[in-house]
Design an enzyme around this catalytic site. Structure first.
Site, mmCIF file in Angstrom:
data_model
loop_
_atom_site.group_PDB
_atom_site.id
_atom_site.type_symbol
_atom_site.label_atom_id
_atom_site.label_comp_id
_atom_site.label_asym_id
_atom_site.label_seq_id
_atom_site.Cartn_x
_atom_site.Cartn_y
_atom_site.Cartn_z
ATOM 1 N N LYS A 17 0.811 -1.218 0.000
ATOM 2 C CA LYS A 17 0.000 0.000 0.000
ATOM 3 C C LYS A 17 0.841 1.264 0.000
ATOM 4 C CE LYS A 17 -4.221 -1.901 1.440
ATOM 5 N NZ LYS A 17 -5.435 -1.907 2.212
ATOM 6 N N LYS A 21 -4.021 1.195 9.227
ATOM 7 C CA LYS A 21 -4.109 0.089 8.276
ATOM 8 C C LYS A 21 -2.820 -0.713 8.205
ATOM 9 C CE LYS A 21 -7.299 2.133 4.920
ATOM 10 N NZ LYS A 21 -7.467 2.416 3.488
ATOM 11 N N LYS A 61 -17.496 -5.571 0.891
ATOM 12 C CA LYS A 61 -18.607 -5.200 0.022
ATOM 13 C C LYS A 61 -19.758 -6.201 0.092
ATOM 14 C CE LYS A 61 -15.072 -3.338 -2.922
ATOM 15 N NZ LYS A 61 -14.168 -3.669 -4.037
ATOM 16 N N ARG A 73 -6.238 -7.929 -10.362
ATOM 17 C CA ARG A 73 -6.890 -9.213 -10.651
ATOM 18 C C ARG A 73 -8.312 -8.932 -11.108
ATOM 19 N NH1 ARG A 73 -10.227 -8.686 -6.260
ATOM 20 N NH2 ARG A 73 -9.235 -7.814 -4.429
#
Lengths: 70, 453
Positions: free
Chosen positions: B121, B163, B242, B297
């Protein structure tokens, strides 16, 4: 209560208690990861931890003993 | 075979609905498939539908789907030309992609170097900043001490997100309201990052209030062509994962969308992107958007894009991996109607806790505009070893309202027994006035009374 068992299969993500420690009912003692979810394991009763039977990263099955009380 | 050779037989290093979805396209293209499955998955449709299928071990992922050596051995023995990694598992594992390439097999995805760069990240943030792509205000560097994290959080102002640098999939991130909360979460987040992603590096990022999560699908080939395939709004989430995705976004202005498409193309070009990829952005209430991460991906929610464009993204992946040019140029890619995807999970609809078990009945009414990408069928068992997704239900309509009405009917008629699922949650969401108006942020499920957490 003599021990805490796993309610589902998963990987041990974090252990919040150690041998000799007093825990209270409802306290989070362990974090499991199962089906991409973090699942907190709480102690059902108060007591003193005699032994933590698992290590971070271990895979446990439903019914496996996680923590034993004195 | 080198990258760019025609693919005629592939191994699918995945399971469940995505493995089955890949098999379907391969069959249409006359490509043979090799499935690998664990003991827990031997009765699932993907293991039965593949041209060839091999058991690779016990249910836990490190004894089956993550066993790279075993998977590569089978690939070589079966003489496949390509390996499709699906999503999750080995899909964003650069060393696996490299090992596949070194074995002379085509990895159906981007170059290992791209996976590596975007998987970190901190490195991906830097790369995007250098390319002129706006990123979420944040530390930009990993923080090793709490003092450093607190100092940075003070500078950007609370709330902040803590994070894991190597994290993803919503795991390893904590929202911190103040310094006390940051102090409380710091060590546990590091421990978790280490246990889960193999690195305890963490960083702090500004938390954006009432944010939307909007992503742009991009696609590149080996000839330097890169196109976008519009956006997907993925703001309906539980535990940072999600649940519902739709396209077009019901909230963004046409002008912002265009700006986001252009930015996504810039971002993809900055890493000479090849194959299917997604640029995720956080969008604030004023429609300012910031780069969050790039997924190197095929996404779980790719069918949303397929239903509005009429394109088969797996087919595009196979063509691009075979060295062909993208089938369409940007101007020829059109969107039509509105599509919404619902991720049907084996879980309690209120607490979101997993509910594995035997799916005694799973039937739905097939009708125009209804697509169900399933991993399980009636009589199979959802085991506790993998993600809880039973199926993805993708509903398409000429308008958003039509898609919503069709979805209401779909869930009313859905016949599912044996385990708890989040289908009741979808019924609530579909009735909700804010959802119907397209007025929602990532906090939607947390704020609504029909979900507990």
């Amino acid at each position: 209560m003599r021990e805490i068992t796993s309610s589902m299969a998963g990987t041990v993500l974090n252990i919040m208690v150690e041998a000799g420690q007093e825990v209270t009912a409802g306290q989070e003692v362990l974090m499991l990861e199962s089906m991409k979810m973090e699942i907190p394991v709480e102690s059902e009763a108060s007591g003193k931890v005699a032994e933590v039977k698992v290590n971070v990263g271990d895979f446990v099955n439903e019914g496996d003993i996680l923590i034993v009380f004195e | 075979m080198e990258r760019g050779s025609i693919v005629r037989k592939i191994l699918i290093a995945n399971r469940g609905e995505i493995a089955l979805r890949i098999i379907k396209t391969c069959r249409e293209m006359g490509i043979e498939t090799v499935a690998v499955y664990s003991d827990a998955d031997k009765d699932l449709p993907f293991a039965k539908e593949a041209t060839f299928a091999f058991n690779i071990g016990e249910p836990p992922v490190n004894k089956s789907y993550l066993k790279t050596d075993t998977i590569l051995e089978i690939a070589k023995r079966e003489k496949v030309d390509g390996i499709h990694p699906g999503y999750g598992f080995l899909s964003e594992n650069a060393s696996f992609a490299r090992a596949v390439k070194n074995a002379g097999i085509t990895f159906i995805g981007p170059d290992p170097e791209t996976i590596e760069m975007m998987g970190d990240k901190i490195v991906s943030r830097k790369t995007m900043m250098e390319a002129g792509v706006p990123v979420v205000p944040g530390s930009g560097e990993g923080t090793s001490t709490l003092e450093e994290a607190c100092k940075l959080a003070d500078l950007m102002g609370y709330p902040v997100m803590l994070k894991a640098s190597g994290g993803g999939g919503g795991i390893g991130m904590v929202r911190c309201e103040n310094e006390q909360a940051l102090a409380k979460s710091f060590d546990s987040t590091k421990t978790r990052a280490k246990a889960y992603f193999g690195s305890d590096e963490v960083f702090v990022e500004k938390y954006i209030q009432n944010a939307r999560h909007v992503e742009i699908q991009v696609f590149g080939d080996n000839h330097g062509n890169i196109v976008h395939l519009f956006e997907r709004d993925c703001s309906i989430q539980r535990r940072h994962q999600k649940v519902v995705e739709e396209s077009p976004s019901p909230f963004l202005s046409e002008q912002t969308k265009q700006k986001m498409y252009e930015t996504a193309l810039t971002a993809a070009a900055a890493v000479q992107y090849k194959n299917a990829g997604t640029i995720e952005f956080i969008v604030d209430e004023e429609e300012n958007f910031y780069f969050l991460e790039m997924n190197t991906r095929l996404q779980v929610e790719h069918p949303v894009t397929e239903q509005i464009t009429g394109l088969d993204l797996v087919k595009w992946q196979l063509l691009a991996a075979s060295g062909e040019k993208l089938p369409l140029s940007q101007n020829d890619i059109k969107q039509q109607g509105h599509s919404i995807e619902f991720r049907l999970y084996a879980e309690d609809p209120k607490t979101f806790l997993p509910s594995p078990g035997k799916l005694s009945m799973f039937e739905w009414v097939a009708s125009p505009g209804v697509r169900v990408d399933y991993g399980y069928v009636s009589g199979t068992t959802v085991s506790p070893f993998y993600d809880p997704m039973v199926a993805k239900c993708i509903i398409h309509g000429e308008t958003r309202l039509e898609a919503i009405e069709k979805a209401v009917q779909f869930f009313d008629e859905l016949n599912l027994e044996g385990i708890k699922t989040n289908a009741p949650l979808f019924k609530e969401i579909l009735k909700d006035e804010d959802f119907r108006k397209g007025n929602y942020s990532t906090a939607f499920l947390t704020e609504k009374a029909f979900a507990v957490k």
